[in-house]
Design an enzyme around this catalytic site. Sequence first.
Site, PDB file in Angstrom:
ATOM      1  N   GLY A   1       4.447  -4.510  -2.753  1.00  0.00           N
ATOM      2  CA  GLY A   1       3.436  -5.726  -2.932  1.00  0.00           C
ATOM      3  C   GLY A   1       2.284  -5.300  -2.003  1.00  0.00           C
TER       4      GLY A   1
ATOM      5  N   VAL B   1      -6.934   6.528   7.259  1.00  0.00           N
ATOM      6  CA  VAL B   1      -6.195   7.823   6.985  1.00  0.00           C
ATOM      7  C   VAL B   1      -7.069   8.880   6.467  1.00  0.00           C
ATOM      8  CG1 VAL B   1      -4.601   9.027   5.344  1.00  0.00           C
ATOM      9  CG2 VAL B   1      -4.065   6.687   5.935  1.00  0.00           C
TER      10      VAL B   1
ATOM     11  N   ARG C   1     -10.597   9.109   6.389  1.00  0.00           N
ATOM     12  CA  ARG C   1     -11.899   9.603   7.487  1.00  0.00           C
ATOM     13  C   ARG C   1     -11.100  10.667   8.696  1.00  0.00           C
ATOM     14  NH1 ARG C   1     -16.909   5.760   6.273  1.00  0.00           N
ATOM     15  NH2 ARG C   1     -16.952   6.456   3.978  1.00  0.00           N
TER      16      ARG C   1
ATOM     17  N   ASP D   1       4.279 -10.489   4.392  1.00  0.00           N
ATOM     18  CA  ASP D   1       5.431 -10.953   4.971  1.00  0.00           C
ATOM     19  C   ASP D   1       5.577 -10.768   6.474  1.00  0.00           C
ATOM     20  OD1 ASP D   1       5.849 -11.955   2.429  1.00  0.00           O
ATOM     21  OD2 ASP D   1       7.718 -10.550   1.894  1.00  0.00           O
TER      22      ASP D   1
ATOM     23  N   ARG E   1       9.921 -14.455   0.813  1.00  0.00           N
ATOM     24  CA  ARG E   1      11.097 -14.378  -0.229  1.00  0.00           C
ATOM     25  C   ARG E   1      12.414 -14.269   0.885  1.00  0.00           C
ATOM     26  NH1 ARG E   1      10.799  -9.852  -4.705  1.00  0.00           N
ATOM     27  NH2 ARG E   1       9.580  -9.142  -2.963  1.00  0.00           N
TER      28      ARG E   1
ATOM     29  N   LYS F   1       0.527 -42.191   8.460  1.00  0.00           N
ATOM     30  CA  LYS F   1       0.722 -42.275   6.913  1.00  0.00           C
ATOM     31  C   LYS F   1       0.909 -41.163   6.026  1.00  0.00           C
ATOM     32  CE  LYS F   1       0.400 -47.030   7.588  1.00  0.00           C
ATOM     33  NZ  LYS F   1       1.768 -47.568   7.775  1.00  0.00           N
TER      34      LYS F   1
ATOM     35  N   ARG G   1       3.336 -35.423  -3.384  1.00  0.00           N
ATOM     36  CA  ARG G   1       2.729 -34.179  -4.237  1.00  0.00           C
ATOM     37  C   ARG G   1       3.100 -32.850  -3.764  1.00  0.00           C
ATOM     38  NH1 ARG G   1       1.591 -38.287  -6.447  1.00  0.00           N
ATOM     39  NH2 ARG G   1      -0.471 -38.957  -7.590  1.00  0.00           N
TER      40      ARG G   1
END
Length: 319
Positions: free
Chosen positions: A11, A23, A25, A128, A172, A215, A244
């Site tokens: 990912g 890496v 440079r 993650d 996950r 609320k 929602r």
Amino acid sequence: MKKIGVLTSGGDAPGMNAAIRGVVRAAIGRGAAVVGYVHGYEGIICDETTPLYFHSVGGIIDRGGTILRTARSETFKTYEGRKKAIEVLNSGGVEGLVIIGGDGSLTGALKLHEEFDFPVMGVPGSIDNDIAATDFSIGFDTAVVCAMQAIDRVRDTAYSHERVFVIEVMGRHNGFIALEAGLSGGAEAVIIPEVSSSLMEICEQMKSAAERGKKSSIIIVAEGAGNAKDIAEFIQKKTNFETRYLVLGHMQRGGSPTAFDRVLALRLGATAANRLLNGFRGEMVGVEGTRLVSHPLSYVLSSSREIDPEKLLLVQTMA
Ligand code: ADP
Ligand code: F6P
């Protein structure tokens, strides 16, 4: 070493480009040439390369994604696939490899090291933040900021309409993004895979909060702990609050990396290249506190990162 390779795998994560820059440079500064493998491990097997010069990594520090692209390679998971990869690396004169990716990619790196004694250095890159032996993986901070900003926006409309919102974030197998985003966004509850949560209890808490005049509520759920739509339906049924839901999805994996991720990535990338050129191998670089560290990949992959119970408790205290 005269030539090393670098690749991004699994990912993608914001900050991977800064790590590639680190890496390239650092290695060039030490007199080594760098070749980039495109599409992760698949790029080695297919010998899909791009030379990386000092200027090749200019103008990418602020870019999300990875200029080397990324992929998941099933062939590399087989011994024959890895043997082919080693043949390609050897014929290309590549003497060491920096692998930027998550735990799967690092597992592949360890195999190259153990099965073929090939010099590898891992760099933790995953939104993650589930990789052990480092406090932070590249991309986590940016993903959390993305989720937090989404929560901030949703809270405005939740307040105005006196609604409950369930927001699903990535993760996950773990709830690191959920917990950090939930805390920083002031969520009323965070549901993560590591800890069992009672939806009934969350409903009761929301009802008593409503009696005190509160609320609207925001509930964060990590994708591995449940489905935002189902949870929202459950809450609406049990409480009668208008509810929602929102699934943030891959927008958390994109975007310009935060300053934190850029600096982390540059430091980790440069350190990985330097350690490889200094003769170290089979390790993953990381950060503990503000200190850079490097641990054997075998140790990293047999350890796990745990959720901080104090932070979980803090979510409840603040709600
Ligand atoms: P991530 O690195 O983000 O955890 P994956 O788990 O998909 O992502 O792994 C990325 C790639 O790393 C896989 O497609 C595969 O090429 C390689 N990989 C993963 N697990 C293994 C394994 N057990 N052995 C060898 N290679 C692996
Ligand atoms: O490992 C990073 C991650 O973004 C997870 O949080 C998520 O579950 C997964 O990758 C999604 O992967 P894919 O690229 O297959 O959609």
